[in-house]
Design a protein around this motif. Structure first.
Motif, PDB file in Angstrom:
ATOM      1  N   GLU A 220       0.846  -1.192   0.000  1.00 27.40           N
ATOM      2  CA  GLU A 220       0.000   0.000   0.000  1.00 27.40           C
ATOM      3  C   GLU A 220       0.886   1.248   0.000  1.00 27.40           C
ATOM      4  OE1 GLU A 220      -3.211  -0.299  -0.197  1.00 27.40           O
ATOM      5  OE2 GLU A 220      -3.162  -2.484  -0.019  1.00 27.40           O
ATOM      6  N   ASN A 221       0.451   2.240  -0.735  1.00 27.52           N
ATOM      7  CA  ASN A 221       1.169   3.495  -0.695  1.00 27.52           C
ATOM      8  C   ASN A 221       1.017   4.125   0.683  1.00 27.52           C
ATOM      9  OD1 ASN A 221       2.006   3.391  -3.385  1.00 27.52           O
ATOM     10  ND2 ASN A 221       0.073   4.257  -4.091  1.00 27.52           N
ATOM     11  N   PRO A 222       2.081   4.670   1.216  1.00 22.43           N
ATOM     12  CA  PRO A 222       1.928   5.346   2.507  1.00 22.43           C
ATOM     13  C   PRO A 222       0.999   6.545   2.359  1.00 22.43           C
ATOM     14  CG  PRO A 222       4.134   5.693   1.595  1.00 22.43           C
ATOM     15  CD  PRO A 222       3.464   4.698   0.712  1.00 22.43           C
ATOM     16  N   ILE A 223      -0.009   6.539   3.176  1.00 25.21           N
ATOM     17  CA  ILE A 223      -1.066   7.549   3.083  1.00 25.21           C
ATOM     18  C   ILE A 223      -1.028   8.458   4.306  1.00 25.21           C
ATOM     19  CG2 ILE A 223      -3.562   7.929   3.016  1.00 25.21           C
ATOM     20  CD1 ILE A 223      -2.563   6.742   0.473  1.00 25.21           C
ATOM     21  N   LEU A 224      -1.061   9.716   4.026  1.00 17.94           N
ATOM     22  CA  LEU A 224      -1.216  10.680   5.106  1.00 17.94           C
ATOM     23  C   LEU A 224      -2.705  10.911   5.308  1.00 17.94           C
ATOM     24  CD1 LEU A 224       0.518  12.615   6.908  1.00 17.94           C
ATOM     25  CD2 LEU A 224      -0.018  14.379   5.223  1.00 17.94           C
ATOM     26  N   PRO A 225      -3.200  10.629   6.508  1.00 21.31           N
ATOM     27  CA  PRO A 225      -4.644  10.765   6.703  1.00 21.31           C
ATOM     28  C   PRO A 225      -5.093  12.220   6.673  1.00 21.31           C
ATOM     29  CG  PRO A 225      -3.557  10.333   8.780  1.00 21.31           C
ATOM     30  CD  PRO A 225      -2.501  10.205   7.727  1.00 21.31           C
ATOM     31  N   ARG A 226      -6.378  12.385   6.633  1.00 17.89           N
ATOM     32  CA  ARG A 226      -6.938  13.735   6.678  1.00 17.89           C
ATOM     33  C   ARG A 226      -6.435  14.456   7.921  1.00 17.89           C
ATOM     34  NH1 ARG A 226     -13.047  11.524   5.704  1.00 17.89           N
ATOM     35  NH2 ARG A 226     -12.693  10.667   3.646  1.00 17.89           N
ATOM     36  N   GLY A 227      -5.958  15.629   7.717  1.00 17.79           N
ATOM     37  CA  GLY A 227      -5.452  16.378   8.859  1.00 17.79           C
ATOM     38  C   GLY A 227      -4.125  15.865   9.377  1.00 17.79           C
ATOM     39  N   GLY A 228      -3.578  14.847   8.736  1.00 22.22           N
ATOM     40  CA  GLY A 228      -2.323  14.279   9.202  1.00 22.22           C
ATOM     41  C   GLY A 228      -1.150  15.214   8.969  1.00 22.22           C
ATOM     42  N   ALA A 229      -0.091  14.968   9.717  1.00 20.10           N
ATOM     43  CA  ALA A 229       1.072  15.854   9.626  1.00 20.10           C
ATOM     44  C   ALA A 229       2.346  15.040   9.471  1.00 20.10           C
ATOM     45  CB  ALA A 229       1.151  16.724  10.869  1.00 20.10           C
ATOM     46  N   PHE A 230       3.343  15.666   8.923  1.00 18.95           N
ATOM     47  CA  PHE A 230       4.645  15.010   8.821  1.00 18.95           C
ATOM     48  C   PHE A 230       5.756  16.056   8.773  1.00 18.95           C
ATOM     49  CE2 PHE A 230       3.180  15.668   4.496  1.00 18.95           C
ATOM     50  CZ  PHE A 230       4.312  16.038   3.782  1.00 18.95           C
ATOM     51  N   TRP A 231       6.903  15.602   9.199  1.00 22.74           N
ATOM     52  CA  TRP A 231       8.093  16.430   9.080  1.00 22.74           C
ATOM     53  C   TRP A 231       8.795  16.035   7.798  1.00 22.74           C
ATOM     54  CZ3 TRP A 231       9.723  20.039  12.726  1.00 22.74           C
ATOM     55  CH2 TRP A 231       9.016  20.054  13.927  1.00 22.74           C
ATOM     56  N   TYR A 232       9.251  17.017   7.086  1.00 21.64           N
ATOM     57  CA  TYR A 232      10.028  16.730   5.886  1.00 21.64           C
ATOM     58  C   TYR A 232      11.405  17.361   6.066  1.00 21.64           C
ATOM     59  CZ  TYR A 232      10.997  15.511   1.065  1.00 21.64           C
ATOM     60  OH  TYR A 232      11.517  14.909  -0.051  1.00 21.64           O
ATOM     61  N   THR A 233      12.430  16.527   5.912  1.00 18.25           N
ATOM     62  CA  THR A 233      13.806  17.031   5.961  1.00 18.25           C
ATOM     63  C   THR A 233      14.386  16.978   4.562  1.00 18.25           C
ATOM     64  OG1 THR A 233      14.052  16.109   8.189  1.00 18.25           O
ATOM     65  CG2 THR A 233      16.060  16.798   7.038  1.00 18.25           C
ATOM     66  N   ARG A 234      14.653  18.125   4.000  1.00 19.53           N
ATOM     67  CA  ARG A 234      15.233  18.216   2.669  1.00 19.53           C
ATOM     68  C   ARG A 234      16.752  18.243   2.817  1.00 19.53           C
ATOM     69  NH1 ARG A 234      14.497  16.695  -2.473  1.00 19.53           N
ATOM     70  NH2 ARG A 234      15.075  18.283  -4.015  1.00 19.53           N
ATOM     71  N   ALA A 235      17.398  17.302   2.120  1.00 13.31           N
ATOM     72  CA  ALA A 235      18.852  17.221   2.235  1.00 13.31           C
ATOM     73  C   ALA A 235      19.508  18.473   1.684  1.00 13.31           C
ATOM     74  CB  ALA A 235      19.355  15.983   1.488  1.00 13.31           C
ATOM     75  N   THR A 236      20.667  18.766   2.210  1.00  9.55           N
ATOM     76  CA  THR A 236      21.430  19.906   1.693  1.00  9.55           C
ATOM     77  C   THR A 236      22.028  19.543   0.336  1.00  9.55           C
ATOM     78  OG1 THR A 236      23.379  19.122   2.870  1.00  9.55           O
ATOM     79  CG2 THR A 236      22.000  20.748   3.995  1.00  9.55           C
ATOM     80  N   GLY A 237      22.339  20.533  -0.422  1.00  9.28           N
ATOM     81  CA  GLY A 237      22.961  20.301  -1.721  1.00  9.28           C
ATOM     82  C   GLY A 237      21.980  20.003  -2.835  1.00  9.28           C
ATOM     83  N   LEU A 238      20.698  19.969  -2.497  1.00  9.37           N
ATOM     84  CA  LEU A 238      19.663  19.739  -3.505  1.00  9.37           C
ATOM     85  C   LEU A 238      18.887  21.032  -3.727  1.00  9.37           C
ATOM     86  CD1 LEU A 238      18.297  16.371  -2.087  1.00  9.37           C
ATOM     87  CD2 LEU A 238      19.902  16.656  -3.980  1.00  9.37           C
TER      88      LEU A 238
END
Lengths: 252, 261
Positions: A220-238
């Motif tokens: 299953e594709n990882p699903i973010l539920p309604r109202g769900g939250a996540f942290w995103y860390t963007r790598a340096t150099g991109l």
């Protein structure tokens, strides 16, 4: 070390409840959403941009002062926004959102009427009392082209699904192998890493028996539920990474 | 409403050649209506417009000129106004042009448009149009919107024999070119009501607020019931109830959606 600190912070996350509302692109449209809050912290998405901002099409932010209705909040209720590797905290005092001083070391956050919250960003709302309450957030719907959130290289951003009636597939974010997603799931978090070959996010977990970190692919594709939250860390150099919320919603 | 709209502009058009002249005769059966459903006022403008085949008509500017067309693409042949003896419609009118001029209009279509030139400041009174107050009735000064009639095949071949009746179908009025979109400047919720401050409004248009539980379900028809006239000099204030069924609010111009429904 920093990752563990995040986990501890996120574990304090409270419940999120939002009455059903489909947020879609529409000009000259403002909205009022009723959010149920629970102590100690409730994730609040930023589903609007500043009212009147459509004259400047690049505008994609709103301030705490403009977004959160003052009449429904109580003394010392607070809003926390993650900026520059630390939380900016504003507390409600004397009828206004005021800077919550964080000590001599950290720089104080800007006044609530100046601090921008990006569309799609997640902020914490903490009621002063333990009683569950209700707040109103309001603002203007962004244009379709603005239904995005951008994460800069090296930035760690707390995002919350701004389309509260719809889930969000993480695989719609084309990340890099060095990026990390931490999904806030109740009292815990799940870590995801990106497979650039398969273009999928996989669960990255620690096996206590082997004492090793490993990857788990789900059918299953990882699903973010309604109202769900996540942290995103963007790598340096991109380059900057853009999360397109509308495309994800349309794909459902 | 729809029945009225269909009946809106039933017009008769005929071409009669006299010597070197070609006379275009036209009229509407009426009653003609504005976008908000009201019957057109005495002195309202009608525009007879030629549009070259294959050209998409871009509409009128607020000053009554054509928007974004040169004379090779479209031109206004004449303006006429409804008279006291033909309330709510355009009585029989003639428009005469030279045969050579008429021939230059080959490869095009003549359309008749009903304009909305009501003056916002006079609406609360008996109603007035730009023509009704203007010194000259030859040209509309402020166009709020217009209704397009269906196309009429316009050919100079056998013009003298052409006496074809045509039926005009009403469409939703369109906002003139160059009129700014309204800007919601602020929203404040107090005591179950949302107070919306709206700027960038134009006095030749009316503004309404539609509400719904999502942007996709806003009740446009309901919104048209409490219009406010635009005003460049001040911001409009709309007070609308907030509840579970009304949480998204959209500012519209001229109640257009009411007709579209």
């Amino acid at each position: 070390m920093k990752l563990k600190m995040w986990v501890m912070l996120l574990a304090a996350g409270g419940g999120f409840a939002l009455q059903a509302a489909r947020v879609v692109q529409s000009e000259n449209t403002v909205g009022v959403l009723r959010l149920k809050t629970a102590a100690p912290r409730t994730m609040v998405p930023v589903p609007f941009v500043a009212v009147g901002s459509h004259a400047t099409e690049t505008e994609s932010a709103i301030t705490v002062d403009r977004m959160v209705q003052k009449e429904n909040v109580a003394w010392l209720d607070s809003v926390e926004s993650w900026k520059g590797g630390k939380y900016d905290i504003w507390s409600f005092d004397n009828g206004a959102w005021t800077v919550s001083k964080s000590g001599a070391v950290d720089a104080e956050p800007p006044p609530a009427r100046e601090a921008p919250l990006a569309f799609g960003e997640g902020v914490w709302f903490s009621p002063n009392s333990e009683n569950a309450g209700e707040i109103l957030v309001m603002g203007q719907l962004p244009k379709a082209a603005s239904l995005t959130t951008t994460i800069q290289p090296g930035e760690q951003k707390l995002l919350a699904n701004p389309l509260p009636e719809q889930t969000f597939e993480l695989n719609r974010i084309e990340g890099s192998a060095r990026d990390t997603i931490l999904v806030v799931a109740g009292e815990t978090t799940k870590t995801y890493k990106y497979d650039e070959t398969q273009k999928k996010w996989f669960l990255y977990s620690y096996d206590s028996e082997s004492k090793k970190w490993g990857r788990t692919y789900s059918k299953e594709n990882p699903i973010l539920p309604r109202g769900g939250a996540f942290w995103y860390t963007r790598a340096t150099g991109l380059g900057p990474l853009t999360v397109n919320w509308l495309a994800a919603a349309a794909g459902e | 409403m729809r029945k009225n709209l269909v009946a809106l502009v039933v017009a008769a058009l005929s071409l009669v050649a006299v010597a070197d002249k070609v006379t275009l005769k036209f009229a509407t059966k009426g009653p003609d209506r504005y976008a908000d459903g009201a019957v057109v006022l005495e002195g309202e403008y009608y525009a007879l417009v030629w549009v070259k085949d294959g050209v998409t008509f871009k509409g009128f500017n607020a000053d009554g000129t054509l928007a974004g067309h040169d004379a090779a693409e479209a031109r206004i042949l004449t303006f006429r106004t409804s008279g006291r003896d033909t309330p709510g419609r355009l009585g029989p009118n003639n428009y005469q042009l030279d045969t050579s001029e008429a021939e230059r209009l080959n490869g095009g279509t003549v359309k008749l448009f009903v304009l909305d030139t009501r003056l916002a400041s006079k609406r609360e009174l008996a109603g007035a149009t730009a023509a009704g107050l203007a010194d000259s009735v030859n040209f509309p000064r402020a166009v709020n919107g217009y209704g397009e009639a269906t196309s009429v095949a316009f050919s100079m071949m056998g013009a003298s024999a052409a006496a074809s009746s045509i039926t005009f179908a009403a469409t939703v009025s369109q906002i003139p070119q160059g009129v700014k979109k309204p800007v919601i400047k602020s929203i404040v919720v107090k005591g179950g009501f949302a107070y919306l401050t709206v700027a960038e409004t134009d006095p030749c248009l009316q503004y309404t607020v539609a509400a719904g539980d999502s942007p996709a379900t806003m009740a446009q028809a309901k919104a048209a019931e409490n219009p406010q006239n635009g005003d460049r000099a001040r911001e409009l204030l709309f007070v609308v109830p907030v509840d579970d069924a009304r949480r998204f609010f959209q500012v519209n111009r001229n109640g257009l959606e009411r007709l579209a429904k």
